[in-house]
Design a protein around this motif. Structure first.
Motif, PDB file in Angstrom:
ATOM      1  N   PRO A 155      -2.838   5.170   0.259  1.00  0.00           N
ATOM      2  CA  PRO A 155      -3.709   4.062  -0.111  1.00  0.00           C
ATOM      3  C   PRO A 155      -3.588   3.622  -1.563  1.00  0.00           C
ATOM      4  O   PRO A 155      -4.211   2.665  -1.971  1.00  0.00           O
ATOM      5  CB  PRO A 155      -5.112   4.617   0.166  1.00  0.00           C
ATOM      6  CG  PRO A 155      -4.964   6.085  -0.007  1.00  0.00           C
ATOM      7  CD  PRO A 155      -3.579   6.402   0.464  1.00  0.00           C
ATOM      8  N   GLY A 156      -2.777   4.295  -2.351  1.00  0.00           N
ATOM      9  CA  GLY A 156      -2.646   3.926  -3.757  1.00  0.00           C
ATOM     10  C   GLY A 156      -3.910   4.275  -4.519  1.00  0.00           C
ATOM     11  O   GLY A 156      -4.474   5.344  -4.342  1.00  0.00           O
ATOM     12  N   THR A 157      -4.389   3.355  -5.323  1.00  0.00           N
ATOM     13  CA  THR A 157      -5.555   3.633  -6.152  1.00  0.00           C
ATOM     14  C   THR A 157      -6.870   3.406  -5.429  1.00  0.00           C
ATOM     15  O   THR A 157      -7.912   3.809  -5.910  1.00  0.00           O
ATOM     16  CB  THR A 157      -5.535   2.759  -7.424  1.00  0.00           C
ATOM     17  OG1 THR A 157      -5.519   1.385  -7.027  1.00  0.00           O
ATOM     18  CG2 THR A 157      -4.311   3.058  -8.273  1.00  0.00           C
ATOM     19  N   SER A 158      -6.837   2.766  -4.266  1.00  0.00           N
ATOM     20  CA  SER A 158      -8.063   2.462  -3.530  1.00  0.00           C
ATOM     21  C   SER A 158      -8.335   3.546  -2.495  1.00  0.00           C
ATOM     22  O   SER A 158      -7.956   3.429  -1.333  1.00  0.00           O
ATOM     23  CB  SER A 158      -7.957   1.104  -2.847  1.00  0.00           C
ATOM     24  OG  SER A 158      -9.137   0.804  -2.159  1.00  0.00           O
ATOM     25  N   ARG A 159      -9.013   4.585  -2.890  1.00  0.00           N
ATOM     26  CA  ARG A 159      -9.304   5.709  -1.987  1.00  0.00           C
ATOM     27  C   ARG A 159     -10.485   5.422  -1.063  1.00  0.00           C
ATOM     28  O   ARG A 159     -10.724   6.161  -0.128  1.00  0.00           O
ATOM     29  CB  ARG A 159      -9.586   6.975  -2.792  1.00  0.00           C
ATOM     30  CG  ARG A 159      -8.447   7.383  -3.681  1.00  0.00           C
ATOM     31  CD  ARG A 159      -7.343   7.979  -2.887  1.00  0.00           C
ATOM     32  NE  ARG A 159      -6.262   8.385  -3.796  1.00  0.00           N
ATOM     33  CZ  ARG A 159      -5.061   8.683  -3.408  1.00  0.00           C
ATOM     34  NH1 ARG A 159      -4.758   8.619  -2.150  1.00  0.00           N
ATOM     35  NH2 ARG A 159      -4.146   9.041  -4.270  1.00  0.00           N
ATOM     36  N   ASP A 160     -11.221   4.341  -1.309  1.00  0.00           N
ATOM     37  CA  ASP A 160     -12.392   4.013  -0.505  1.00  0.00           C
ATOM     38  C   ASP A 160     -12.075   3.053   0.644  1.00  0.00           C
ATOM     39  O   ASP A 160     -12.978   2.550   1.287  1.00  0.00           O
ATOM     40  CB  ASP A 160     -13.489   3.399  -1.381  1.00  0.00           C
ATOM     41  CG  ASP A 160     -14.026   4.387  -2.402  1.00  0.00           C
ATOM     42  OD1 ASP A 160     -14.010   5.599  -2.112  1.00  0.00           O
ATOM     43  OD2 ASP A 160     -14.451   3.947  -3.477  1.00  0.00           O
ATOM     44  N   VAL A 161     -10.811   2.798   0.899  1.00  0.00           N
ATOM     45  CA  VAL A 161     -10.423   1.860   1.949  1.00  0.00           C
ATOM     46  C   VAL A 161     -10.797   2.441   3.319  1.00  0.00           C
ATOM     47  O   VAL A 161     -10.682   3.638   3.555  1.00  0.00           O
ATOM     48  CB  VAL A 161      -8.916   1.531   1.857  1.00  0.00           C
ATOM     49  CG1 VAL A 161      -8.050   2.723   2.164  1.00  0.00           C
ATOM     50  CG2 VAL A 161      -8.562   0.367   2.738  1.00  0.00           C
ATOM     51  N   THR A 162     -11.275   1.577   4.209  1.00  0.00           N
ATOM     52  CA  THR A 162     -11.647   2.026   5.552  1.00  0.00           C
ATOM     53  C   THR A 162     -10.400   2.094   6.439  1.00  0.00           C
ATOM     54  O   THR A 162      -9.412   1.398   6.183  1.00  0.00           O
ATOM     55  CB  THR A 162     -12.654   1.056   6.192  1.00  0.00           C
ATOM     56  OG1 THR A 162     -12.019  -0.214   6.388  1.00  0.00           O
ATOM     57  CG2 THR A 162     -13.905   0.910   5.342  1.00  0.00           C
ATOM     58  N   PRO A 163     -10.443   2.904   7.483  1.00  0.00           N
ATOM     59  CA  PRO A 163      -9.303   2.947   8.408  1.00  0.00           C
ATOM     60  C   PRO A 163      -8.969   1.578   8.995  1.00  0.00           C
ATOM     61  O   PRO A 163      -7.797   1.226   9.141  1.00  0.00           O
ATOM     62  CB  PRO A 163      -9.762   3.923   9.496  1.00  0.00           C
ATOM     63  CG  PRO A 163     -10.720   4.817   8.791  1.00  0.00           C
ATOM     64  CD  PRO A 163     -11.443   3.908   7.810  1.00  0.00           C
ATOM     65  N   ASP A 164      -9.995   0.771   9.304  1.00  0.00           N
ATOM     66  CA  ASP A 164      -9.744  -0.559   9.865  1.00  0.00           C
ATOM     67  C   ASP A 164      -9.053  -1.470   8.854  1.00  0.00           C
ATOM     68  O   ASP A 164      -8.131  -2.210   9.197  1.00  0.00           O
ATOM     69  CB  ASP A 164     -11.047  -1.192  10.345  1.00  0.00           C
ATOM     70  CG  ASP A 164     -10.781  -2.445  11.160  1.00  0.00           C
ATOM     71  OD1 ASP A 164     -10.180  -2.318  12.250  1.00  0.00           O
ATOM     72  OD2 ASP A 164     -11.143  -3.541  10.696  1.00  0.00           O
ATOM     73  N   LYS A 165      -9.465  -1.426   7.594  1.00  0.00           N
ATOM     74  CA  LYS A 165      -8.834  -2.242   6.554  1.00  0.00           C
ATOM     75  C   LYS A 165      -7.393  -1.789   6.321  1.00  0.00           C
ATOM     76  O   LYS A 165      -6.501  -2.610   6.115  1.00  0.00           O
ATOM     77  CB  LYS A 165      -9.654  -2.165   5.256  1.00  0.00           C
ATOM     78  CG  LYS A 165      -9.120  -3.044   4.157  1.00  0.00           C
ATOM     79  CD  LYS A 165      -9.201  -4.513   4.514  1.00  0.00           C
ATOM     80  CE  LYS A 165      -8.758  -5.356   3.328  1.00  0.00           C
ATOM     81  NZ  LYS A 165      -8.613  -6.760   3.676  1.00  0.00           N
ATOM     82  N   PHE A 166      -7.171  -0.492   6.360  1.00  0.00           N
ATOM     83  CA  PHE A 166      -5.831   0.062   6.203  1.00  0.00           C
ATOM     84  C   PHE A 166      -4.928  -0.462   7.322  1.00  0.00           C
ATOM     85  O   PHE A 166      -3.810  -0.924   7.076  1.00  0.00           O
ATOM     86  CB  PHE A 166      -5.930   1.591   6.253  1.00  0.00           C
ATOM     87  CG  PHE A 166      -4.903   2.306   5.447  1.00  0.00           C
ATOM     88  CD1 PHE A 166      -5.034   2.411   4.077  1.00  0.00           C
ATOM     89  CD2 PHE A 166      -3.812   2.898   6.047  1.00  0.00           C
ATOM     90  CE1 PHE A 166      -4.098   3.089   3.325  1.00  0.00           C
ATOM     91  CE2 PHE A 166      -2.867   3.570   5.310  1.00  0.00           C
ATOM     92  CZ  PHE A 166      -3.010   3.670   3.939  1.00  0.00           C
ATOM     93  N   ALA A 167      -5.424  -0.411   8.553  1.00  0.00           N
ATOM     94  CA  ALA A 167      -4.665  -0.903   9.704  1.00  0.00           C
ATOM     95  C   ALA A 167      -4.427  -2.410   9.600  1.00  0.00           C
ATOM     96  O   ALA A 167      -3.351  -2.901   9.953  1.00  0.00           O
ATOM     97  CB  ALA A 167      -5.391  -0.567  11.000  1.00  0.00           C
ATOM     98  N   GLU A 168      -5.419  -3.138   9.103  1.00  0.00           N
ATOM     99  CA  GLU A 168      -5.264  -4.587   8.922  1.00  0.00           C
ATOM    100  C   GLU A 168      -4.106  -4.888   7.966  1.00  0.00           C
ATOM    101  O   GLU A 168      -3.313  -5.796   8.212  1.00  0.00           O
ATOM    102  CB  GLU A 168      -6.562  -5.167   8.375  1.00  0.00           C
ATOM    103  CG  GLU A 168      -6.530  -6.657   8.142  1.00  0.00           C
ATOM    104  CD  GLU A 168      -7.839  -7.172   7.544  1.00  0.00           C
ATOM    105  OE1 GLU A 168      -7.760  -8.155   6.791  1.00  0.00           O
ATOM    106  OE2 GLU A 168      -8.900  -6.593   7.817  1.00  0.00           O
ATOM    107  N   GLU A 169      -4.008  -4.137   6.886  1.00  0.00           N
ATOM    108  CA  GLU A 169      -2.928  -4.344   5.916  1.00  0.00           C
ATOM    109  C   GLU A 169      -1.564  -3.972   6.506  1.00  0.00           C
ATOM    110  O   GLU A 169      -0.567  -4.637   6.234  1.00  0.00           O
ATOM    111  CB  GLU A 169      -3.196  -3.548   4.639  1.00  0.00           C
ATOM    112  CG  GLU A 169      -4.357  -4.088   3.823  1.00  0.00           C
ATOM    113  CD  GLU A 169      -4.131  -5.513   3.330  1.00  0.00           C
ATOM    114  OE1 GLU A 169      -3.014  -5.841   2.891  1.00  0.00           O
ATOM    115  OE2 GLU A 169      -5.088  -6.302   3.390  1.00  0.00           O
TER     116      GLU A 169
END
Length: 59
Positions: A26-40
């Motif tokens: 996730p790089g510097t954004s450790r608070d990303v949600t699994p759904d947002k990660f999948a969206e990217e």
């Protein structure tokens, strides 16, 4: 279909990329949600499919 289900299918399905050992950070954004990660991931794969990217040559 959720972003997570779509990303899973696009990355690991035998009729798609058929990856077996895929790591992404996730790089510097450790608070990303699994759904947002999948969206990217889906956005990235769509851009590759549409050839909507610039190649970078690293030396």
């Amino acid at each position: 279909m959720t972003n997570i289900e779509l990303a899973k299918r696009r990355l690991f399905d035998h009729s798609a990329l058929d990856l077996s050992n895929f790591k992404i950070y996730p790089g510097t954004s450790r608070d990303v949600t699994p759904d947002k990660f999948a969206e990217e991931i889906n956005k990235m794969l769509s851009q590759i499919d549409a050839e909507d990217f610039e190649e970078m040559h690293l030396e």
